[in-house]
Motif scaffolding. Sequence first.
Motif, PDB file in Angstrom:
ATOM      1  N   PHE A  92      49.239  39.221  46.983  1.00 26.41           N
ATOM      2  CA  PHE A  92      47.670  40.240  47.354  1.00 26.41           C
ATOM      3  C   PHE A  92      46.776  39.022  48.590  1.00 26.41           C
ATOM      4  O   PHE A  92      46.585  40.362  49.366  1.00 26.41           O
ATOM      5  CB  PHE A  92      47.565  40.725  46.161  1.00 26.41           C
ATOM      6  N   LEU A  98      43.766  43.398  49.764  1.00 27.21           N
ATOM      7  CA  LEU A  98      42.909  44.491  48.465  1.00 27.21           C
ATOM      8  C   LEU A  98      41.422  44.016  49.536  1.00 27.21           C
ATOM      9  O   LEU A  98      41.796  44.096  50.529  1.00 27.21           O
ATOM     10  CB  LEU A  98      42.299  43.282  47.596  1.00 27.21           C
ATOM     11  N   GLY A 101      38.994  45.744  45.790  1.00 27.79           N
ATOM     12  CA  GLY A 101      39.412  45.508  44.438  1.00 27.79           C
ATOM     13  C   GLY A 101      39.629  45.905  43.812  1.00 27.79           C
ATOM     14  O   GLY A 101      40.243  45.444  42.756  1.00 27.79           O
ATOM     15  N   THR A 104      43.411  46.780  42.918  1.00 27.63           N
ATOM     16  CA  THR A 104      43.842  45.592  42.588  1.00 27.63           C
ATOM     17  C   THR A 104      44.312  45.065  41.346  1.00 27.63           C
ATOM     18  O   THR A 104      45.572  45.755  41.263  1.00 27.63           O
ATOM     19  CB  THR A 104      43.115  44.770  43.012  1.00 27.63           C
TER      20      THR A 104
END
Length: 161
Positions: A92, A98, A101, A104
């Motif tokens: 990632f 992301l 975030g 995420t």
Amino acid sequence: MTQVTMTVNGKAVSGEAEGRTLLSQFLRDGLGLTGTHVGCDTSQCGACSVHVNGKLVKSCTMFAIEADGAEVLTVEGEADEDGTLSTIQQAFQDHHGLQCGFCTPGMVMATKSLLAANPKPTEAEIRVYLSGNICRCTGYHNIVKAIMAASGQDVSAIAAE
């Protein structure tokens, strides 16, 4: 209040919870594991996804007392034992999966579940699997690329967006 005991990220924990306390609240407020994000409280966004007894669940739809005695894995437990990023987390980061975030943690936990069931998913399979997770920033392209990379597939032909 009810005493709740579970194993979270490999460690036995316990705390008190009201019958209406959601697992997401227990993890965040009771245990200080704030990596589990709460975005909607209605099971729509997937940001709160964790694993309970190996199964991917949205922790905003499960009561803490339902997890009594369970094995719970959160995004904090996804890192390697020495604290370095797991293969999924590193992918990632490497492939910009992301942006803000917020989604995420749920995406990482969903990815872990997907790759356990399907070690080499196609782009289409990834997109279908992630349909329970909402990302408002990335357009999913780099998330899909990161998941393919985490599965060991060649992503060099996938253009960056």
